[in-house]
Design a protein around this motif. Structure first.
Motif, mmCIF file in Angstrom:
data_model
loop_
_atom_site.group_PDB
_atom_site.id
_atom_site.type_symbol
_atom_site.label_atom_id
_atom_site.label_comp_id
_atom_site.label_asym_id
_atom_site.label_seq_id
_atom_site.Cartn_x
_atom_site.Cartn_y
_atom_site.Cartn_z
ATOM 1 N N GLY A 52 0.785 -1.226 0.000
ATOM 2 C CA GLY A 52 0.000 0.000 0.000
ATOM 3 C C GLY A 52 0.816 1.274 0.000
ATOM 4 O O GLY A 52 0.264 2.362 0.143
ATOM 5 N N SER A 53 2.114 1.167 -0.165
ATOM 6 C CA SER A 53 2.956 2.358 -0.212
ATOM 7 C C SER A 53 2.879 2.976 -1.608
ATOM 8 O O SER A 53 3.095 2.286 -2.598
ATOM 9 C CB SER A 53 4.409 2.008 0.123
ATOM 10 O OG SER A 53 4.517 1.517 1.440
ATOM 11 N N PRO A 54 2.596 4.282 -1.689
ATOM 12 C CA PRO A 54 2.430 4.921 -2.978
ATOM 13 C C PRO A 54 3.677 5.677 -3.449
ATOM 14 O O PRO A 54 4.517 6.073 -2.632
ATOM 15 C CB PRO A 54 1.310 5.926 -2.704
ATOM 16 C CG PRO A 54 1.565 6.363 -1.291
ATOM 17 C CD PRO A 54 2.161 5.167 -0.584
ATOM 18 N N VAL A 55 3.748 5.862 -4.746
ATOM 19 C CA VAL A 55 4.721 6.774 -5.336
ATOM 20 C C VAL A 55 3.971 7.606 -6.360
ATOM 21 O O VAL A 55 3.010 7.134 -6.970
ATOM 22 C CB VAL A 55 5.914 6.041 -5.997
ATOM 23 C CG1 VAL A 55 6.762 5.348 -4.954
ATOM 24 C CG2 VAL A 55 5.442 5.060 -7.052
ATOM 25 N N TYR A 56 4.409 8.850 -6.535
ATOM 26 C CA TYR A 56 3.747 9.771 -7.446
ATOM 27 C C TYR A 56 4.788 10.510 -8.274
ATOM 28 O O TYR A 56 5.886 10.791 -7.805
ATOM 29 C CB TYR A 56 2.934 10.813 -6.671
ATOM 30 C CG TYR A 56 1.891 10.245 -5.752
ATOM 31 C CD1 TYR A 56 2.164 10.051 -4.401
ATOM 32 C CD2 TYR A 56 0.630 9.912 -6.239
ATOM 33 C CE1 TYR A 56 1.199 9.511 -3.551
ATOM 34 C CE2 TYR A 56 -0.342 9.379 -5.396
ATOM 35 C CZ TYR A 56 -0.040 9.182 -4.060
ATOM 36 O OH TYR A 56 -1.006 8.661 -3.228
ATOM 37 N N VAL A 57 4.396 10.861 -9.495
ATOM 38 C CA VAL A 57 5.234 11.777 -10.249
ATOM 39 C C VAL A 57 5.036 13.172 -9.661
ATOM 40 O O VAL A 57 4.012 13.469 -9.044
ATOM 41 C CB VAL A 57 4.900 11.764 -11.756
ATOM 42 C CG1 VAL A 57 5.180 10.399 -12.344
ATOM 43 C CG2 VAL A 57 3.468 12.172 -11.995
#
Length: 112
Positions: A52-57
């Motif tokens: 559930g860990s997110p990454v975003y531009v």
């Protein structure tokens, strides 16, 4: 296989929630949301790993939120404070391999 939905026409500054429904379990997969603006190449927007860990531009950081519901095999993309630059067809796929077939996507159009 993924089926995207939830797109539409929204005014700048508004919000949308996109859904990505998988035909099989996503529990062991990282999933990404991608977009293809008109006349441009497809690009990654956000991804979420198995925990559930997110990454975003950078362009969507602090505006978009990716989340997942493993019980329903759905990945969401909450889009807040949208701008005309967010206009695109949005897709989801396995991150990072993109090994699933690309779906039809869901169109997001942001008006000024």
């Amino acid at each position: 296989q993924f089926v995207e939905s939830g797109g539409g026409l929204v005014q700048a500054g508004g919000s949308l929630r996109l859904s990505c429904a998988a035909s099989s379990s996503i529990r062991g997969e990282a999933v990404g949301w991608y977009r293809q603006p008109p006349g441009k190449q497809r690009e990654l927007v956000a991804a979420i790993d198995m925990k559930g860990s997110p990454v975003y531009v950078n362009s969507v950081k602090d505006r978009f939120t990716i989340s997942r519901d493993n019980a329903r095999n759905i990945v969401y993309l909450r889009m807040n404070r949208v701008t005309p630059e967010d206009t695109a067809t949005y897709y989801c796929n396995i991150f990072i391999t993109e090994r699933a077939s690309w779906g039809q996507g869901t169109q997001v159009t942001v008006s000024t």
